[in-house]
Design an enzyme around this catalytic site. Structure first.
Site, mmCIF file in Angstrom:
data_model
loop_
_atom_site.group_PDB
_atom_site.id
_atom_site.type_symbol
_atom_site.label_atom_id
_atom_site.label_comp_id
_atom_site.label_asym_id
_atom_site.label_seq_id
_atom_site.Cartn_x
_atom_site.Cartn_y
_atom_site.Cartn_z
ATOM 1 N N GLU A 60 46.783 16.631 37.608
ATOM 2 C CA GLU A 60 47.354 15.295 37.498
ATOM 3 C C GLU A 60 46.911 14.576 36.232
ATOM 4 O O GLU A 60 47.681 13.833 35.624
ATOM 5 C CB GLU A 60 46.998 14.460 38.731
ATOM 6 C CG GLU A 60 47.793 14.836 39.983
ATOM 7 C CD GLU A 60 47.298 16.091 40.662
ATOM 8 O OE1 GLU A 60 46.220 16.591 40.278
ATOM 9 O OE2 GLU A 60 47.962 16.599 41.577
ATOM 10 N N ASP A 84 50.366 10.167 47.229
ATOM 11 C CA ASP A 84 49.432 9.090 46.922
ATOM 12 C C ASP A 84 47.988 9.545 46.711
ATOM 13 O O ASP A 84 47.316 9.137 45.769
ATOM 14 C CB ASP A 84 49.479 8.048 48.059
ATOM 15 C CG ASP A 84 49.713 8.702 49.411
ATOM 16 O OD1 ASP A 84 48.862 9.500 49.851
ATOM 17 O OD2 ASP A 84 50.772 8.428 50.015
ATOM 18 N N PRO A 89 42.833 12.046 40.375
ATOM 19 C CA PRO A 89 42.401 12.812 39.194
ATOM 20 C C PRO A 89 43.000 12.261 37.903
ATOM 21 O O PRO A 89 42.462 12.502 36.825
ATOM 22 C CB PRO A 89 42.912 14.231 39.484
ATOM 23 C CG PRO A 89 43.050 14.309 40.976
ATOM 24 C CD PRO A 89 43.454 12.921 41.404
ATOM 25 N N HIS A 129 47.582 12.387 52.331
ATOM 26 C CA HIS A 129 49.033 12.347 52.165
ATOM 27 C C HIS A 129 49.646 11.055 52.686
ATOM 28 O O HIS A 129 50.856 10.987 52.869
ATOM 29 C CB HIS A 129 49.679 13.532 52.897
ATOM 30 C CG HIS A 129 49.402 14.860 52.285
ATOM 31 N ND1 HIS A 129 48.163 15.459 52.332
ATOM 32 C CD2 HIS A 129 50.195 15.726 51.606
ATOM 33 C CE1 HIS A 129 48.222 16.633 51.716
ATOM 34 N NE2 HIS A 129 49.438 16.813 51.265
#
Ligand SMILES: Cc1ncc(C[n+]2csc(CCOP(=O)(O)OP(=O)(O)O)c2C)c(N)n1
Ligand SMILES: Cc1ncc(C[n+]2csc(CCOP(=O)(O)OP(=O)(O)O)c2C)c(N)n1
Ligand SMILES: [Mg+2]
Ligand SMILES: [Mg+2]
Lengths: 326, 409, 326, 409
Positions: A60, A84, A89, A129
């Site tokens: 990410e 979400d 990161p 999640h």
């Protein structure tokens, strides 16, 4: 006019943005052939090619960091963060680079980067999640933060976000992805500005402030309250940074009572900021303190406990009773 | 501000990855420097000019410019060093908040920067004053940042040189993304020397340990992006020796990602030029990323607030003084009669002038205006910030009015 | 009784914790020979060895991620993040791992990790060295967040944080590092619990809520206001998650007026949460809305503009005038 | 729940880092699979049992257990696969929220996990049901997590097996830190087989791209920590083929960090056992970290919510079916007369029983109690959470009372 789910509306909006501007590119994990785990980017790679719809490595920070560079080169990256809970990161790149580049460069570098984040709970998922991290971003100067609550907003707001020269964190209420509604894709321009809140129901007794997934919940609560003779107004905030509270203040002055509803944990959530501002602005109009309904101050619980954790119609109505009791 | 070195001429190839040296680290024992001659850079070090000022041949890399260019490099290094020492002095005098000295790294920076072409985009870290010099950045734009007047005062797009990045390693991903954009623009491998473009990104031995830097290695190699990772291994990350960041020589990091890495004598401006030029050319031609480790030494403190006597021996510094990047070029130029006394006198005069400009320019800088910043956060301003700006401006005015009234009273 | 600077008090506190428990280890960038860039860990490596005072590679996610593993193995890592603006690369490890491990494991895994962060502005530093990110952490369930405002608290609170079995984000007001005051190191136990706020000055007209670097500022403001006949109470919150607002509510009921002061940008800062809670708890006692004095919603400005950006005595007094005008 | 494989016997050495294979990737062209036989694992693949069930010799690695152990491995794999298929069925029936199947990865997991000793600590990702099996984790503890009853239900310290980690790669740093703790405890290189301890951490080909994983490589090598990085390259990270994460074979990633990497046939339980055992032994002896890439294949979907037909060809799956990790052991056992019909019948019965237990146990799980969680967030509870807990409990009760009253009306 066409009936679209919220996910399909986002897809159609992105498609239109890509057609309109060859610099718009889509990037993220699994956004290509798979079309994203929620199929929001479905078919885009097929139609726009791998150069414009980029399946990225699983990193990410890399997604956002390279998006910064691509934006500097003149592209308009639309980044997907898969869930979400996986945006963290990339937090450094977002907070220290994306948010600050423009002011750092005294306006020389603008970063038209959109960061799409499916957020919130209610889908029975495993840990990480179902989170609602919007307050982390709204507290970060230099970012703009918006969220859509219905397919029409999804369609238009994603295009407006992509057209914005500022970095936009775009929160998508994942549990509403399959909600269907009319979308007038024929309009030549967006019906509402990106950074505007909307009164989605008028009322006289109290005002419910909400956004994203909670708009539907609050509308249902207002409907139910109507049966008991309570007339509740509902505001879909839509824009979380900057806020657009003009219409809210007006309503609050009329209703004297406010409840903010969000899924994020209460402490330090956006409800706090809203409560603080409304109290400051409408101090003498308030009949009761601004009440807040939100997630408890727990890490998001296991899925089979999430219904108990999340605000729902009953928790909203409970707060309505409390606020009216003042 | 300084002449561009020509960028044509034959190109030495970056050794392909299958030329990887064997890994000689032992796997026993606890951490510590790689065995052998890490301090000296090791036998793998590409060197074209010895500390004594003698030219050396290398099978893979040739310095292809003339002596005029070398004189130009020397001038660049002298003037950069002068900016640096002037800025250090300004900090001591309280004119700058802090300064990060490049002392000792002049060859790495000038050699590599002069190997770029105008269209190449450079992402610096925060110590690249020599690179900035080569990109015609006014030294006052550097001191204004370290003075605390701004966070960066030039337009990166206008000079193809990004602002300094302070968060360690973050810029390596920006560079990679920018390089991916170059690919998308079709500016790689066309054969047109004015069109083909590369990116160069500077970072340190300490930075090599950051996740972002390693992600940049992955992205650039997977997408074959035209980016040169220029690692200035100055042996220290504040107080941490480079062995704290890797147990093998850092140039070999890239082998794990499938792209070439080369260690060059970072105090040898000729070698830095030649190796970087080859790496950039490979990138422009579509050959993908590469890593250049310039093995050099931070001769000063980390910054003006640092006290290196707490963590390193004076002897180490003395050792490296013998490898000074300027001294060897001077030795080469004088020994071979390529310069006369006038050259040095003129350069000295130029340096004095420059120093004076930096000194007086820095002192004369106007204070920053907070009110302006409210307009610079967003391209499309927000009512909220406008309101805060209005409040601040009024408050500020009223406060100063009150203060004046107070004084008047 | 001994006179110590805040930095030296932290050093002495860590030293005492290390002497008392061989499992306490210190880790971070430059914490060894250099003693940290602020010398807070000065001499610890010399006295406790490299096995207990670890100079790490330059990677914040690595610092926190390995601290998690070390804690699981029975160690009590005290991690130093060199500056506020460099904590973000570790954000994922902090928010998704450190904060959640205990509840994830249903209480089986506790992580006694302390994360020390020098924070705040006022030292004339370059970008990323002057931020106040406390709200990001206080909004994260599973973390505890504290900050000290004087040498005595520094000495005791760092020991209490290390002794805590919960992860503690320990914010150190870097511009107060050199402030000197009496510290009674002879006491056998901490004089104040870790998660307690303290009334550091009593008053009747309004209450100033503050923490960390702003305590000194607020005390000075209260002093100045006294000249004008305004009697201000000052509360040093000390603990930011959980809050300890009992004493605050009592004061608010007495004074009817509150001002929250912090360096962090106003929007979404802890002032919002404090305002929301106080309004809810003391609605009928409030003579005025809770006012907030903080940084503007800008990325931290260049150092030579920071005095204009940060709350100072005058900005606090301005707010006092405004709150008293209600 | 299942027998431990013996962990003594001679130990094959992990090839030292100076045995690094040459890097054969070309630096031209855009991204794509490394040239050659990546699909087959390449010539560097360590294999001790062929897909046809024939034993193979390898110069560096020997399988040193007897046929009884192989029968045990087979049983482990059959039962694990049965748990997996049962859980997949439960998800289809709505009993689980999601399930991440290990189908095809049984050999990689059983072989590697059986190579650990009881004192070794294991950090799994989220698909390590076979490893969990070897650590005697009740399969119901796995289904309870995927059902959404809890986030992990065992005590990691009691079984030396950490909870599943879902954030990709985060656990590699935890493993590294834990291994540093082992060093500090003096549990490395003492020669005492019951004392010397290693850590093993599982992660995927996708995970290899995360900054955290690469930081773990740096920390473990710099501190020489006793950790084995066990990378299950199942070719896919959801829809991304492994070429998206690296342009050279992943086992070579470690060479850039100065520690050894080996690619093993991940569908060969004997080879996985032998290679992992050597890597663990090296770690316990103080030889530091190593990387084992188990080259395998994800035969199922990424999870039950995934639809792999959108991104990969059926032919690829068919190809890998011929390499099924169970089939080859069965072939070996039958062909060499090491088992009789009873063995399979008994195993079938055992599997049926296990499946029934998983099925009924999962269905019978009590719902989680939110009120409890307020007590589990902190070791030292806070008044704030207690207050929220009190509110919630009262609200919950009143609401249910009201609901009952409503019904009664
Ligand atoms: C993410 C981050 N962490 C910590 C710092 C503080 N810091 C500034 S420079 C530095 C050392 C950098 O070392 P290196 O990369 O070798 O570059 P050098 O300073 O030697 O040029 C550190 C730790 C930072 N700027 N960013
Ligand atoms: C930080 C983070 N980003 C994204 C995800 C979503 N996600 C879950 S599994 C997965 C793919 C992982 O691939 P790999 O590492 O190869 O493991 P495999 O699933 O193949 O076992 C992704 C992207 C995640 N869990 N964590
Ligand atoms: Mg360095
Ligand atoms: Mg995989």
């Amino acid at each position: 006019m066409t009936q679209l789910t919220l996910a399909k509306a986002l897809n159609a909006g992105m498609r239109r943005a890509m057609e309109g501007n060859p610099k718009v590119i889509v990037m993220g994990e699994d956004v290509g052939k798979l079309g994203g785990v929620f199929r929001v980017t479905d078919g885009l790679q097929k139609d726009f090619g791998e150069a414009r719809v980029i399946d990225t490595p699983l990193a990410e920070s890399g997604i956002i960091g390279t998006a910064v560079g691509l934006a500097m080169r003149g592209y308009r990256p639309v980044c997907e963060i898969q869930f979400d809970g996986f945006v963290y990161p990339a937090y450094d790149q977002i907070v220290s680079q994306v948010a600050k580049m423009r002011v750092r460069s005294r306006g020389k570098v603008t970063l038209p980067v959109v960061i799409r984040i499916p957020y919130g709970g209610g889908i029975g998922a495993v840990e990480h999640h179902s989170e609602s991290p919007e307050a982390y971003f709204a507290h970060t100067a230099g970012l703009k933060v918006v969220t859509c609550g219905n397919p029409s907003d999804a369609y238009w707001m994603i295009q407006q976000a992509i057209a914005s020269d500022d970095p936009v964190i775009f929160f998508e209420p994942k549990r509403r992805y399959h909600d269907k509604a009319e979308v007038n894709t024929e309009l030549s321009a967006p019906p509402v500005p990106l950074h505007a809140s909307q009164i989605v129901r008028d009322g006289t007794d109290a005002t419910l402030l909400c956004y994203g997934p909670m708009v539907k919940t609050c509308l249902a609560a207002a409907e139910a309250a109507e049966q008991d003779g309570q007339h509740l107004a509902v505001v879909d905030l839509r824009t979380l940074s900057p806020f657009d509270l003009g219409p809210v203040y007006e309503l609050v002055r009329r209703t004297g009572r406010v409840i903010v509803v969000h899924e994020a944990p209460i402490t330090g959530g956006l409800g706090a900021e809203l409560a603080a501002r409304i109290t400051q602005e409408c101090f003498f109009s308030l009949e009761a303190p601004v009440l807040r309904v939100g997630g408890f101050d727990l890490p998001y619980p296991p899925a089979r406990a999430e219904e108990e954790y999340l605000p729902d119609l009953d928790r909203v109505l409970d707060a309505v009773d409390r606020v009216l009791a003042y | 501000m300084s002449p561009d070195a020509p960028s044509s001429g034959p190109v030495a190839a970056i050794p392909p990855t299958d030329g990887l040296k064997e890994c000689t680290v032992t796997t026993e024992g606890t951490f510590g420097p790689a065995q052998g001659s890490a301090q000296e850079g090791g036998p793998e070090l590409v060197q074209l000019l010895t500390p004594e000022g003698e030219r050396r041949e290398h099978p893979d890399y040739t310095f292809d410019l003339d002596d005029e260019a070398i004189r130009g490099f020397y001038r660049d290094m002298v003037l950069t060093r002068r900016i640096d020492s002037e800025a250090t002095a300004l900090q001591r005098q309280g004119e700058l908040g802090i300064w990060a000295s490049l002392l000792g790294q002049e060859a790495a920076q000038i050699g590599s920067a002069r190997a770029t072409r105008a269209q190449d985009f450079i992402f610096p870290s925060y110590r690249e004053h020599g690179v900035a010099w080569c990109r015609d950045i006014d030294p006052l734009a550097l001191t204004s940042m370290f003075r605390g007047v701004d966070h960066g005062a030039w337009d990166p797009g206008a000079v193809n040189f990004h602002l300094y990045t302070i968060v360690i390693g973050a810029q390596t991903l920006h560079a990679t993304g920018y390089a991916m954009g170059i690919q998308k623009d079709g500016c790689v491998g066309t054969g047109d020397p004015d069109r083909d473009t590369a990116v160069m990104v500077y970072f340190g031995d300490g930075a090599s340990a950051q996740g972002d830097v390693n992600e940049a290695f992955i992205w650039s190699s997977v997408f074959n992006a035209p980016v040169v990772f220029f690692l200035q291994n100055n042996q220290w990350a504040i107080s941490a020796p480079s062995e704290k960041q890797s147990r093998i020589p850092l140039y070999r990091r890239s082998s794990g990602f499938g792209f070439p890495g080369v260690r060059v004598d970072g105090n040898d401006v000729l070698a830095c030029y030649a190796v970087t030029k080859a790496a950039l050319q490979q990138a422009r031609e579509g050959g993908g990323p590469s890593l250049v480790e310039a093995f050099t030494y931070r001769m000063g403190a980390h910054t003006t607030t640092d006290d290196p006597t707490r963590y390193r021996l004076q002897a180490e510094l003395e050792h490296w003084k013998h490898k000074d990047p300027l001294a060897r070029v001077k030795a080469y130029l004088t020994r071979n009669g390529l310069v006369d006394a006038d050259f040095f006198a003129e350069l000295e005069r130029e340096a004095d002038e420059l120093a004076e400009r930096v000194r007086s320019g820095t002192r004369a800088m106007p204070e920053p205006n907070l009110a302006e910043l409210f307009d610079l956060v967003y391209a499309e301003g927000t009512p909220e910030l406008q309101e805060q700006q209005r409040w601040y401006t009024e408050y500020h005015a009223s406060f100063h009015d009150a203060a004046s009234a107070e004084v008047a009273r």
